[in-house]
Design a protein around this motif. Structure first.
Motif, mmCIF file in Angstrom:
data_model
loop_
_atom_site.group_PDB
_atom_site.id
_atom_site.type_symbol
_atom_site.label_atom_id
_atom_site.label_comp_id
_atom_site.label_asym_id
_atom_site.label_seq_id
_atom_site.Cartn_x
_atom_site.Cartn_y
_atom_site.Cartn_z
ATOM 1 N N THR A 1 0.828 -1.205 0.000
ATOM 2 C CA THR A 1 0.000 0.000 0.000
ATOM 3 C C THR A 1 0.860 1.251 0.000
ATOM 4 O O THR A 1 0.558 2.225 -0.694
ATOM 5 N N ASN A 2 1.944 1.230 0.782
ATOM 6 C CA ASN A 2 2.825 2.395 0.840
ATOM 7 C C ASN A 2 3.511 2.666 -0.494
ATOM 8 O O ASN A 2 3.689 3.818 -0.902
ATOM 9 N N LYS A 3 3.909 1.600 -1.193
ATOM 10 C CA LYS A 3 4.535 1.770 -2.514
ATOM 11 C C LYS A 3 3.520 2.331 -3.514
ATOM 12 O O LYS A 3 3.849 3.215 -4.317
ATOM 13 N N LEU A 4 2.285 1.839 -3.443
ATOM 14 C CA LEU A 4 1.225 2.363 -4.309
ATOM 15 C C LEU A 4 0.951 3.826 -3.990
ATOM 16 O O LEU A 4 0.761 4.655 -4.887
ATOM 17 N N LEU A 5 0.938 4.163 -2.689
ATOM 18 C CA LEU A 5 0.688 5.549 -2.290
ATOM 19 C C LEU A 5 1.813 6.473 -2.764
ATOM 20 O O LEU A 5 1.565 7.594 -3.216
ATOM 21 N N LYS A 6 3.039 5.982 -2.684
ATOM 22 C CA LYS A 6 4.178 6.788 -3.164
ATOM 23 C C LYS A 6 4.044 7.050 -4.656
ATOM 24 O O LYS A 6 4.348 8.156 -5.141
ATOM 25 N N PHE A 7 3.582 6.053 -5.402
ATOM 26 C CA PHE A 7 3.349 6.221 -6.835
ATOM 27 C C PHE A 7 2.304 7.301 -7.086
ATOM 28 O O PHE A 7 2.519 8.246 -7.850
ATOM 29 N N THR A 8 1.162 7.191 -6.411
ATOM 30 C CA THR A 8 0.063 8.128 -6.650
ATOM 31 C C THR A 8 0.425 9.546 -6.238
ATOM 32 O O THR A 8 0.090 10.517 -6.926
ATOM 33 N N LEU A 9 1.100 9.687 -5.097
ATOM 34 C CA LEU A 9 1.374 11.020 -4.552
ATOM 35 C C LEU A 9 2.649 11.651 -5.121
ATOM 36 O O LEU A 9 3.005 12.769 -4.731
ATOM 37 N N SER A 10 3.340 10.957 -6.007
ATOM 38 C CA SER A 10 4.535 11.541 -6.617
ATOM 39 C C SER A 10 4.198 12.790 -7.426
ATOM 40 O O SER A 10 5.018 13.692 -7.582
ATOM 41 N N ASP A 11 2.981 12.837 -7.957
ATOM 42 C CA ASP A 11 2.594 13.958 -8.820
ATOM 43 C C ASP A 11 1.354 14.673 -8.271
ATOM 44 O O ASP A 11 0.606 15.277 -9.021
ATOM 45 N N ILE A 12 1.133 14.584 -6.965
ATOM 46 C CA ILE A 12 -0.049 15.200 -6.354
ATOM 47 C C ILE A 12 0.205 16.686 -6.136
ATOM 48 O O ILE A 12 1.348 17.130 -5.967
ATOM 49 N N ASP A 13 -0.845 17.491 -6.157
ATOM 50 C CA ASP A 13 -0.698 18.930 -5.908
ATOM 51 C C ASP A 13 -0.690 19.254 -4.412
ATOM 52 O O ASP A 13 0.012 20.153 -3.985
ATOM 53 N N HIS A 14 -1.480 18.514 -3.632
ATOM 54 C CA HIS A 14 -1.489 18.746 -2.186
ATOM 55 C C HIS A 14 -2.122 17.538 -1.500
ATOM 56 O O HIS A 14 -2.944 16.829 -2.092
ATOM 57 N N ALA B 1 10.722 -0.079 -9.372
ATOM 58 C CA ALA B 1 9.366 0.459 -9.378
ATOM 59 C C ALA B 1 9.294 1.744 -10.199
ATOM 60 O O ALA B 1 8.302 1.982 -10.910
ATOM 61 N N GLY B 2 10.332 2.578 -10.137
ATOM 62 C CA GLY B 2 10.320 3.839 -10.882
ATOM 63 C C GLY B 2 10.166 3.625 -12.370
ATOM 64 O O GLY B 2 9.417 4.348 -13.043
ATOM 65 N N LYS B 3 10.839 2.635 -12.910
ATOM 66 C CA LYS B 3 10.757 2.343 -14.356
ATOM 67 C C LYS B 3 9.357 1.833 -14.716
ATOM 68 O O LYS B 3 8.793 2.209 -15.744
ATOM 69 N N VAL B 4 8.806 0.963 -13.838
ATOM 70 C CA VAL B 4 7.449 0.451 -14.084
ATOM 71 C C VAL B 4 6.437 1.586 -14.044
ATOM 72 O O VAL B 4 5.536 1.682 -14.895
ATOM 73 N N PHE B 5 6.567 2.472 -13.048
ATOM 74 C CA PHE B 5 5.633 3.591 -12.916
ATOM 75 C C PHE B 5 5.716 4.517 -14.126
ATOM 76 O O PHE B 5 4.691 5.025 -14.600
ATOM 77 N N CYS B 6 6.910 4.745 -14.626
ATOM 78 C CA CYS B 6 7.059 5.593 -15.812
ATOM 79 C C CYS B 6 6.352 4.979 -17.019
ATOM 80 O O CYS B 6 5.714 5.692 -17.815
ATOM 81 N N MET B 7 6.446 3.658 -17.172
ATOM 82 C CA MET B 7 5.757 2.995 -18.281
ATOM 83 C C MET B 7 4.244 3.106 -18.135
ATOM 84 O O MET B 7 3.524 3.320 -19.116
ATOM 85 N N ILE B 8 3.742 2.981 -16.884
ATOM 86 C CA ILE B 8 2.298 3.098 -16.643
ATOM 87 C C ILE B 8 1.813 4.487 -17.040
ATOM 88 O O ILE B 8 0.787 4.637 -17.719
ATOM 89 N N ILE B 9 2.551 5.520 -16.625
ATOM 90 C CA ILE B 9 2.130 6.893 -16.907
ATOM 91 C C ILE B 9 2.272 7.214 -18.399
ATOM 92 O O ILE B 9 1.409 7.891 -18.982
ATOM 93 N N ALA B 10 3.332 6.732 -19.029
ATOM 94 C CA ALA B 10 3.508 6.972 -20.458
ATOM 95 C C ALA B 10 2.367 6.352 -21.259
ATOM 96 O O ALA B 10 1.820 6.982 -22.189
ATOM 97 N N LEU B 11 1.975 5.123 -20.892
ATOM 98 C CA LEU B 11 0.861 4.473 -21.571
ATOM 99 C C LEU B 11 -0.447 5.199 -21.275
ATOM 100 O O LEU B 11 -1.313 5.332 -22.151
ATOM 101 N N ASP B 12 -0.610 5.693 -20.041
ATOM 102 C CA ASP B 12 -1.807 6.452 -19.680
ATOM 103 C C ASP B 12 -1.918 7.702 -20.560
ATOM 104 O O ASP B 12 -3.011 8.049 -21.021
ATOM 105 N N TYR B 13 -0.779 8.351 -20.808
ATOM 106 C CA TYR B 13 -0.767 9.545 -21.649
ATOM 107 C C TYR B 13 -1.165 9.201 -23.087
ATOM 108 O O TYR B 13 -1.951 9.923 -23.725
ATOM 109 N N LEU B 14 -0.662 8.080 -23.606
ATOM 110 C CA LEU B 14 -0.999 7.669 -24.967
ATOM 111 C C LEU B 14 -2.480 7.323 -25.094
ATOM 112 O O LEU B 14 -3.135 7.656 -26.091
ATOM 113 N N ILE B 15 -3.021 6.658 -24.064
ATOM 114 C CA ILE B 15 -4.455 6.326 -24.076
ATOM 115 C C ILE B 15 -5.290 7.604 -24.067
ATOM 116 O O ILE B 15 -6.306 7.705 -24.761
ATOM 117 N N TRP B 16 -4.852 8.587 -23.265
ATOM 118 C CA TRP B 16 -5.582 9.862 -23.215
ATOM 119 C C TRP B 16 -5.593 10.529 -24.590
ATOM 120 O O TRP B 16 -6.645 11.014 -25.041
#
Length: 447
Positions: free
Chosen positions: A122-135, A378-393
Motif C-alpha cells: 500500500t505504501n509503494k502504491l501511495l508513493k506512486f500516486t502522490l509523486s505527482d499530487i498537488d497537495h 518500481a520507478g521504471k514500471v511507474f514511468c511505463m504506466i504513466i507513459a501508456l496512460d498519456y498515450l491512451i488519453w
C-alpha cells in the motif's frame, strides 16, 4: 456508512453551500447504479466497476479511464479530490486527472505500518500516486507524520484538516439512559483493527466486577461471532445487547442510551466515533493510539493502552466517576460544536483548492522524472504506466473529442439558496419529507 463516507457527504454539502459545484464518483452498490441526486443537489456517479473485497474495487489501471474522462469533461471539473489509500478508484482518478492536466488533492484517513506485506504494498502504491499530487490533506498530525514517511513527501505539501461533526444531530437526552444501569456503548465495525478481541476479553471481567453495568454493541463484521460466543459462554444475554448493523441516522438514538462510550481500536487516524459519542453526552474510554489523543479534551476521555488489563482499569475509573457524580457530560455538545465544525473544515479545504489552482501544470517529462524517483525497479514500471496512460488519453482525445461530449445541465442551486443558508421553514412546509433521496433518471429529474 463509515467515517470516510460521512466526511465526503458533509464536506460536499458545505462546499455546495459555499457556491461550488461538487460531484462524487464511486462504484455501484448493488442496485444503486448510474446517476443519483442527494440532498441539496449533490450528484453521485455510481460507476459499474467490480468490487472484490470490503467494498474495494478491482484495480484496472486503464479500464476506468474512458468513463472517468467522460465524467470530468461532462461536468467541467477542475479539481479531483481523492479519499482513502485503499481505494483503487481514488488512485486511478488522481493519476488520470493529472494526465488530463487537472489539479489533484488527496486526503488520507488511515494509519499504516511499515513492516507487514499489506502495508509495504500500500505504501509503494501511495508513493506512486502522490509523486505527482498537488497537495495532501491529513485528518490529524499523527496521520500527517505517517503519510509523509510512507509516501516520502515534503511536509510543506501536507496540511492537517480534522474531521468534524454536526453537533445538532447528536444532542444528548439525559432522560433516556436507564438509571438502574451504567450503560457502556460500543459502535464500530466488528473487525480485527477495531480491537474486537480486546472487547471480547474485557466484557466478562467488567460484568463480573460491576453487577450494575451492561453493554450495548452496534455494528457488524467478521468478529461478531466472537462476541456472540463470549456472550453465550459467560451467560451474559441480559447484559450484552448486540444490535447488528446500524444506519448512520440511527447512531444518535443508540448513543443516548449510554453513559460511557468504549473505543478499543488498534489503529485510528482520527476516530470520528468518539466525537459523536461525546456530543451525545457520553464519557469516552479509548485506546491511546494514532491520532486519538489529539481529538478530545482531557475531561471528556480516559485513555488506556491497547491491552486487556489497562482497558479494564480505564473503564473501571469511568464507572467510579459516574457512581460519585464526578462527570457532567451535559456540556460536551456545546463545547465540541465550536471545536469541530464542518463549515470551518470546508473553508480550510477551499483554501487548499485555491492554492493548488495557482500552481503550474508540469509537462510530461517532469511527471516522468518524479515517478522515476520511486525506486530502482518500481520507478521504471511507474514511468511505463504513466507513459501508456498519456498515450491512451491522446487516443481518447482523437476518438471522442472534447467538443462532442455533451455538458451536463447544472443543478439549479440558486433556486434553493435560501434553504441551503438555513431559511428552510417555507421549504419544510411544502416538502415535509425533505430528506428523501431522489432516485429518478437524471434527464427525468432535469425535465
Amino acid at each position: 456508512m463509515g467515517g470516510v463516507e460521512s466526511h465526503l457527504y458533509e464536506l460536499s454539502q458545505r462546499l455546495i453551500q459555499r457556491g461550488h459545484k461538487v460531484i462524487i464518483v464511486t462504484h455501484a452498490y448493488g442496485n444503486r447504479t448510474g446517476v443519483r441526486y442527494l440532498t441539496n443537489g449533490l450528484k453521485v456517479y455510481h460507476v459499474p466497476t467490480q468490487v472484490i473485497y470490503a467494498e474495494a474495487t478491482l484495480p484496472s489501471f486503464y479500464g476506468f479511464f474512458p468513463l472517468f474522462r467522460h465524467i470530468l469533461i461532462r461536468e467541467s471539473i477542475q479539481i479531483v479530490h481523492g479519499h482513502g489509500a485503499f481505494s483503487a478508484l481514488c488512485h486511478e482518478g488522481i493519476y488520470h486527472s493529472k494526465t488530463m492536466g487537472l489539479k489533484a488533492v488527496f486526503t488520507d484517513h488511515s494509519l499504516f505500518g511499515f513492516a507487514d506485506a499489506s502495508s509495504i504494498l500500500t505504501n509503494k502504491l501511495l508513493k506512486f500516486t502522490l509523486s505527482d499530487i498537488d497537495h495532501v490533506i491529513c485528518v490529524s498530525h499523527t496521520s500527517k507524520e505517517n503519510t509523509v514517511l510512507r509516501a516520502a513527501l515534503s511536509p510543506r505539501h501536507v496540511s492537517v484538516i480534522p474531521n468534524a461533526v454536526v453537533a445538532s444531530q447528536f444532542l444528548p437526552d439525559p432522560s433516556v439512559p436507564d438509571p438502574n444501569w451504567i450503560t457502556i456503548v460500543v459502535i464500530s465495525r466488528l473487525v480485527y483493527r477495531k480491537g474486537v478481541d480486546l472487547l471480547v476479553a474485557i466484557i466478562p471481567r467488567i460484568c463480573e466486577s460491576y453487577k450494575q453495568v451492561r453493554f450495548i454493541i452496534g455494528g457488524d463484521g467478521p468478529k461478531r461471532i466472537d462476541l456472540e460466543q463470549m456472550r453465550e459462554k459467560h451467560l451474559l444475554h441480559d447484559r450484552v445487547e448486540l444490535l447488528g448493523p446500524i444506519k448512520h441516522h440511527e447512531v444518535r438514538d443508540v448513543l443516548v442510551q449510554g453513559n460511557i462510550f468504549l473505543n478499543t481500536s488498534l489503529t485510528e487516524a482520527f476516530c470520528i466515533a468518539i466525537v459523536e459519542a461525546a456530543c451525545a453526552g457520553l464519557f469516552v474510554v479509548s485506546t491511546k493510539i494514532g491520532g486519538v489523543p489529539e481529538v478530545l479534551p482531557s475531561h471528556m476521555i480516559n485513555y488506556a493502552s491497547p491491552e486487556e488489563d489497562d482497558l479494564v482499569i480505564a473503564v473501571s475509573k469511568a464507572i467510579h466517576m459516574f457512581r460519585f457524580g464526578q462527570i457532567d457530560p451535559s456540556q460536551f455538545n456545546d463545547q465540541l460544536k465550536e471545536m469541530y465544525n464542518w463549515s470551518n473544515v470546508a473553508e480550510r479545504t477551499e483554501k487548499v483548492y485555491a492554492a493548488v489552482c495557482q500552481t503550474k501544470t508540469p509537462p510530461l517529462i517532469e511527471r516522468l522524472r518524479r515517478y522515476y524517483g520511486c525506486g530502482v525497479y518500481a520507478g521504471k514500471v511507474f514511468c511505463m504506466i504513466i507513459a501508456l496512460d498519456y498515450l491512451i488519453w491522446k487516443f481518447l482525445e482523437y476518438l471522442f473529442p472534447e467538443e462532442t461530449i455533451e455538458k451536463a445541465v447544472v443543478f439549479p442551486y440558486q433556486k434553493y439558496r435560501a434553504y441551503f443558508n438555513g431559511d428552510s421553514s417555507s421549504y419544510k412546509m411544502r416538502h415535509p419529507n425533505h430528506n428523501v433521496i431522489v432516485e429518478e433518471d437524471e434527464t427525468d429529474l432535469i425535465d
